[in-house]
Structures are given as C-alpha cells and as structure tokens.
Design a protein around this motif. Structure first.
Motif, PDB file in Angstrom:
ATOM      1  N   ARG A  81      63.604-121.220   6.826  1.00 20.30           N
ATOM      2  CA  ARG A  81      64.207-122.405   6.201  1.00 20.30           C
ATOM      3  C   ARG A  81      64.048-122.425   4.676  1.00 20.30           C
ATOM      4  N   THR A  82      62.882-122.077   4.147  1.00 19.57           N
ATOM      5  CA  THR A  82      62.666-122.110   2.694  1.00 19.57           C
ATOM      6  C   THR A  82      63.662-121.199   1.974  1.00 19.57           C
ATOM      7  N   VAL A  83      63.918-120.035   2.553  1.00 17.50           N
ATOM      8  CA  VAL A  83      64.876-119.093   1.960  1.00 17.50           C
ATOM      9  C   VAL A  83      66.289-119.667   2.064  1.00 17.50           C
ATOM     10  N   GLY A  84      66.626-120.252   3.198  1.00 14.25           N
ATOM     11  CA  GLY A  84      67.941-120.865   3.372  1.00 14.25           C
ATOM     12  C   GLY A  84      68.175-122.015   2.407  1.00 14.25           C
ATOM     13  N   GLU A  85      67.155-122.834   2.215  1.00 13.92           N
ATOM     14  CA  GLU A  85      67.281-123.952   1.273  1.00 13.92           C
ATOM     15  C   GLU A  85      67.416-123.445  -0.158  1.00 13.92           C
ATOM     16  N   TYR A  86      66.695-122.383  -0.482  1.00 14.53           N
ATOM     17  CA  TYR A  86      66.835-121.788  -1.811  1.00 14.53           C
ATOM     18  C   TYR A  86      68.277-121.307  -2.002  1.00 14.53           C
ATOM     19  N   TRP A  87      68.825-120.628  -0.999  1.00 14.41           N
ATOM     20  CA  TRP A  87      70.196-120.133  -1.074  1.00 14.41           C
ATOM     21  C   TRP A  87      71.175-121.271  -1.395  1.00 14.41           C
ATOM     22  N   GLU A  88      71.052-122.356  -0.666  1.00 12.88           N
ATOM     23  CA  GLU A  88      71.965-123.473  -0.865  1.00 12.88           C
ATOM     24  C   GLU A  88      71.745-124.161  -2.215  1.00 12.88           C
ATOM     25  N   SER A  89      70.540-124.039  -2.769  1.00 12.94           N
ATOM     26  CA  SER A  89      70.271-124.650  -4.082  1.00 12.94           C
ATOM     27  C   SER A  89      70.906-123.867  -5.232  1.00 12.94           C
ATOM     28  N   LEU A  90      71.273-122.614  -4.999  1.00 14.03           N
ATOM     29  CA  LEU A  90      71.830-121.781  -6.065  1.00 14.03           C
ATOM     30  C   LEU A  90      73.251-122.191  -6.447  1.00 14.03           C
ATOM     31  N   SER A  91      74.004-122.742  -5.503  1.00 14.29           N
ATOM     32  CA  SER A  91      75.389-123.138  -5.770  1.00 14.29           C
ATOM     33  C   SER A  91      75.848-124.109  -4.689  1.00 14.29           C
ATOM     34  N   PRO A  92      76.650-125.097  -5.061  1.00 13.07           N
ATOM     35  CA  PRO A  92      77.197-125.988  -4.031  1.00 13.07           C
ATOM     36  C   PRO A  92      78.160-125.265  -3.089  1.00 13.07           C
ATOM     37  N   LYS A  93      78.594-124.068  -3.451  1.00 10.08           N
ATOM     38  CA  LYS A  93      79.481-123.275  -2.595  1.00 10.08           C
ATOM     39  C   LYS A  93      78.715-122.464  -1.558  1.00 10.08           C
ATOM     40  N   ASN A  94      77.394-122.339  -1.707  1.00 11.21           N
ATOM     41  CA  ASN A  94      76.596-121.516  -0.799  1.00 11.21           C
ATOM     42  C   ASN A  94      76.218-122.295   0.450  1.00 11.21           C
ATOM     43  N   ARG A  95      76.392-121.636   1.603  1.00  6.85           N
ATOM     44  CA  ARG A  95      75.998-122.217   2.883  1.00  6.85           C
ATOM     45  C   ARG A  95      75.131-121.221   3.644  1.00  6.85           C
ATOM     46  N   TRP A  96      74.081-121.764   4.259  1.00 12.41           N
ATOM     47  CA  TRP A  96      73.184-120.954   5.079  1.00 12.41           C
ATOM     48  C   TRP A  96      73.511-121.212   6.551  1.00 12.41           C
TER      49      TRP A  96
END
Length: 113
Positions: A81-96
């Motif tokens: 989850r921490t990695v997934g949340e980081y991914w989504e924090s990088l851009s509003p276009k990113n989805r985990w």
C-alpha cells in the motif's frame, strides 16, 4: 511530439521514481509486463486475467511489477500500500491497481490520459 509520447515519457519518469522509492523502502523489484499486444490483451480478457480490452498496457502507460521481500514474491495489498499511495501521489493521472474497485490488481501501476 504526440500527446501519447508525452504521456509515455511522463509515465516512465514516474516509474523510475517509484522503483527508487520502493527500493528505499526495502523492496526488491523486478519488471513485469509493460507493453501488451492487442492479441495478448484479448487472451487475458477471455481468460479473466484482465477485465478490459482497453488496457493502458496497449499504450505503454501501464506496468506490472514483481515485489519481493526476503526473497519471497509478495502480492499482499496492505504490504504494498505505501508504494501504491506514493505512485498515486506523483500525479493525479496515476492509478494503482491495488485501489481498483472489484478487480484488485496489486502489482499494476498505470497512467490515465
């Protein structure tokens, strides 16, 4: 330069940030699938491995990663989850994929466009 190339480049830069973040968190990552042919997507769709024929893998804007902890392949949503949340924090276009509704796909990271 086409808008798709621009999105692919931004996606890949975010993937590099994600890999660095996950490494700093103690994960060992290996690459899974980035690009997928329409024929392979159809196979995945027909066998239930995918729920769409419109995958971002077809546009090179999605990647599946393999997460290892202590030498074991991990697919546990809560552990990643921490990695997934980081991914989504990088851009509003990113989805985990761990946050998908219905069909959870923990190792999946994508960029919408």
């Amino acid at each position: 330069m086409s808008s798709l190339v621009t999105e692919q480049a931004a996606f890949l830069l975010d993937v590099s940030r994600l890999v660095q973040f996950a490494h700093a968190e103690g994960w060992v990552l290996t690459g899974g699938e980035l690009w997928r042919s329409p024929e392979q997507q159809e196979i995945y769709f027909k066998t239930g491995r995918s729920k769409t024929m419109n995958s971002n893998h077809l546009r090179r804007c999605a990647i599946d990663l393999n997460f290892f902890w202590n030498g074991k392949l991990i697919w546990d949503k809560e552990l990643i989850r921490t990695v997934g949340e980081y991914w989504e924090s990088l851009s509003p276009k990113n989805r985990w994929g761990g946050n998908f509704k219905g069909f959870v796909d923990v190792p999946h990271f994508e960029r919408m466009h």
